[in-house]
Design a protein around this motif. Structure first.
Motif, mmCIF file in Angstrom:
data_model
loop_
_atom_site.group_PDB
_atom_site.id
_atom_site.type_symbol
_atom_site.label_atom_id
_atom_site.label_comp_id
_atom_site.label_asym_id
_atom_site.label_seq_id
_atom_site.Cartn_x
_atom_site.Cartn_y
_atom_site.Cartn_z
ATOM 1 N N PHE A 91 0.402 -5.760 2.353
ATOM 2 C CA PHE A 91 -0.238 -5.466 1.167
ATOM 3 C C PHE A 91 -1.553 -5.229 1.296
ATOM 4 O O PHE A 91 -2.550 -5.437 2.379
ATOM 5 C CB PHE A 91 -0.124 -6.729 0.215
ATOM 6 N N SER A 92 -2.294 -4.408 0.404
ATOM 7 C CA SER A 92 -3.842 -4.174 0.579
ATOM 8 C C SER A 92 -4.283 -4.785 -0.645
ATOM 9 O O SER A 92 -5.782 -4.744 -0.320
ATOM 10 C CB SER A 92 -3.755 -2.470 0.573
ATOM 11 N N CYS A 93 -3.975 -5.350 -1.350
ATOM 12 C CA CYS A 93 -4.849 -5.975 -2.400
ATOM 13 C C CYS A 93 -3.867 -7.190 -3.208
ATOM 14 O O CYS A 93 -2.666 -6.998 -3.126
ATOM 15 C CB CYS A 93 -5.325 -4.853 -3.671
ATOM 16 N N ALA A 105 5.791 0.204 -11.308
ATOM 17 C CA ALA A 105 6.941 -0.815 -11.218
ATOM 18 C C ALA A 105 6.489 -2.182 -11.940
ATOM 19 O O ALA A 105 7.512 -2.845 -12.487
ATOM 20 C CB ALA A 105 7.419 -0.796 -9.856
ATOM 21 N N VAL A 106 5.188 -2.522 -11.425
ATOM 22 C CA VAL A 106 4.683 -3.546 -11.940
ATOM 23 C C VAL A 106 4.814 -3.734 -13.710
ATOM 24 O O VAL A 106 5.240 -4.349 -14.513
ATOM 25 C CB VAL A 106 3.407 -3.926 -11.553
ATOM 26 N N SER A 107 4.196 -2.481 -14.174
ATOM 27 C CA SER A 107 3.951 -2.083 -15.708
ATOM 28 C C SER A 107 5.411 -2.370 -16.179
ATOM 29 O O SER A 107 5.431 -2.851 -17.190
ATOM 30 C CB SER A 107 3.202 -0.942 -15.470
ATOM 31 N N LYS A 108 6.393 -1.562 -15.671
ATOM 32 C CA LYS A 108 7.736 -1.539 -16.134
ATOM 33 C C LYS A 108 8.403 -2.829 -16.201
ATOM 34 O O LYS A 108 9.181 -3.071 -17.300
ATOM 35 C CB LYS A 108 8.530 -0.693 -15.284
ATOM 36 N N ILE A 109 8.193 -3.905 -15.339
ATOM 37 C CA ILE A 109 8.802 -5.269 -15.299
ATOM 38 C C ILE A 109 8.390 -5.892 -16.582
ATOM 39 O O ILE A 109 8.792 -6.515 -17.443
ATOM 40 C CB ILE A 109 8.641 -5.898 -14.098
ATOM 41 N N ILE A 110 6.866 -6.078 -16.856
ATOM 42 C CA ILE A 110 6.136 -6.548 -17.714
ATOM 43 C C ILE A 110 6.612 -6.189 -19.245
ATOM 44 O O ILE A 110 6.861 -6.638 -20.057
ATOM 45 C CB ILE A 110 4.586 -6.523 -17.586
ATOM 46 N N ASP A 164 0.905 -1.177 0.092
ATOM 47 C CA ASP A 164 0.032 -0.005 0.003
ATOM 48 C C ASP A 164 0.991 1.090 -0.121
ATOM 49 O O ASP A 164 1.103 1.913 1.187
ATOM 50 C CB ASP A 164 -0.680 -0.069 1.265
ATOM 51 N N LYS A 165 1.543 1.552 -1.160
ATOM 52 C CA LYS A 165 2.646 2.586 -1.064
ATOM 53 C C LYS A 165 2.540 3.059 -2.828
ATOM 54 O O LYS A 165 2.268 2.264 -3.833
ATOM 55 C CB LYS A 165 3.760 2.615 -0.752
#
Length: 398
Positions: free
Chosen positions: A367-369, A340-345, A333-334
């Motif tokens: 984590f929140s989700c 960051a996820v999109s960049k790795i993919i 939750d930040k």
């Protein structure tokens, strides 16, 4: 019993079949394997090898037997072989098929003029219904696999393989009731005994493998496979003896392995196979058989796939081969986590086709989700690289 089948009877069958069946191509599939050859019986008339045995058997009936009409039981391919034969020879045909037989096979059988009766949840239950029916109507029963004349018709495929690839070293054949592999194994072992004959069953319908292992005919409690053409709970008495004497090995393949084989044959060879027709190639693709350095023929026994389930089979095959994957990622939750996820993919060249936030997970301080991302990837290795990158960046994959 196996001695009732002779080389002469197979040659006689081959002569009789010249006017009705195609000599299907043997394709050198170099893009699938250096020594892999595909016997394309999926391109046979009626879409499978079954026409060979059905025509050979029915054409040998007496005048009185033909006049009574014939009855058969089939998951779909034998049905079409019997129906087309009877149409050609002017014989009434009644065919029992499971209630959940692919609609395409049911309609194709009816299109040849046969009466179709849907009974039971599988081949074996339909078979029992056909036997009860025939006690009342006394027609001529045409067994799908446990008959010498049917086996002799299927054995003509062995003659074609030896003619098309003289130095063949291994032949891989689907097994349902066992008629196809019985004929091919008998013929090839008789003429070229050093050739290895390997049978393939679906894991969820491995009645012949169990029978051979137990030394007696086994009757499975259930069969559950989308390869309906080989979904047989109990092999035949004749076929059990043939397999025991002439077949070197039996292996099994999973539903996912069959699906990925259907997909690869479609994509790389432009060949449409049903599940039962693709199991021989599935065994090669997934390392179930040792074919290194051996000239190997994989028999594609049928192409009558139901288009209603084709998309599901392709989807399953894409997942099994690592072409489609779903990443389930715990997100902190930040700010900046999604970037960051999109960049790795993106850096790894995958294509995102769907994104879902799963907020039903009970959040805690970590984590929140959970982020569910469905991606198109190149292969299983590409999928592993992406997952490894996420772990190296500190993300937790569920």
């Amino acid at each position: 019993m196996t001695k009732n089948l002779t080389i002469d009877s197979v040659y006689n069958a081959a002569f009789k079949l010249k006017t009705i069946v195609r000599k299907t191509d043997l394709i050198h599939a170099e893009n699938l394997g250096e020594n892999i050859y595909l016997k394309t019986e999926n391109l046979q008339r009626t879409g499978s090898f079954k026409l060979r045995g059905a025509y050979n058997k029915i054409s040998k009936l007496s005048k009185e037997e033909k006049e009574r009409g014939v009855v058969a039981t089939s998951a779909g391919n034998h049905a079409q072989g019997v129906a087309l034969t009877c149409k050609k020879l002017g014989i009434p045909a009644t065919i029992f098929m499971p209630e959940h037989a692919p609609l395409s096979k049911v309609e194709a059988t009816r299109s040849y003029g046969a009466e179709v009766i849907l009974e039971g949840n599988n081949y074996d239950e339909a078979f029992q219904a056909s036997q009860e029916y025939n006690k009342k109507h006394n027609k001529t029963f045409i067994h799908a696999f446990d008959d010498i004349d049917v086996i002799a018709g299927q054995a003509t495929l062995g003659l074609e393989i030896l003619d098309q690839l003289v130095d063949v070293e291994a032949v891989i054949v689907p097994i349902g009731g066992g008629g196809l592999i019985s004929g091919i194994a008998f013929l090839i072992k008789s003429l070229k005994p050093d050739t290895k004959i390997i049978g393939v069953e679906a894991e969820n319908a491995a009645s012949m493998k169990k029978s051979i292992e137990e030394g007696k005919i086994a009757d499975l409690d259930t069969v559950n496979t989308f390869a309906d053409g080989i979904a047989v709970k109990k092999p035949g008495e004749l076929t059990f003896e043939f397999v025991k004497e002439y077949v070197d090995e039996i292996v099994t393949v999973s539903e996912d392995e069959i699906a990925s084989a259907v997909l690869e044959l479609l994509e790389k060879q432009k060949l449409m196979c049903e599940g039962s027709g693709a199991v021989s190639f599935a065994a090669i693709k997934h390392g179930k058989v040792d074919v290194d350095g051996k000239k190997t023929v994989a028999l594609l026994s049928g192409g009558n796939i139901d288009v209603n389930i084709l998309s599901r089979i392709i989807s399953r095959g894409l997942v099994k081969s690592g072409r489609n994957t779903t990443l389930n990622i715990e997100l902190s939750d930040k700010p900046g986590e999604l970037v960051a996820v999109s960049k790795i993919i993106a850096d790894h060249g995958a294509n995102v086709v769907r994104v879902d936030y799963n907020t039903s997970e009970k959040p805690n301080e970590i984590f929140s989700c959970v982020l569910n991302i469905k991606c198109e990837t190149r292969n299983a290795e590409h999928e592993r690289e992406i997952k490894k990158a996420f772990k190296e960046q500190g993300f937790k994959l569920i």
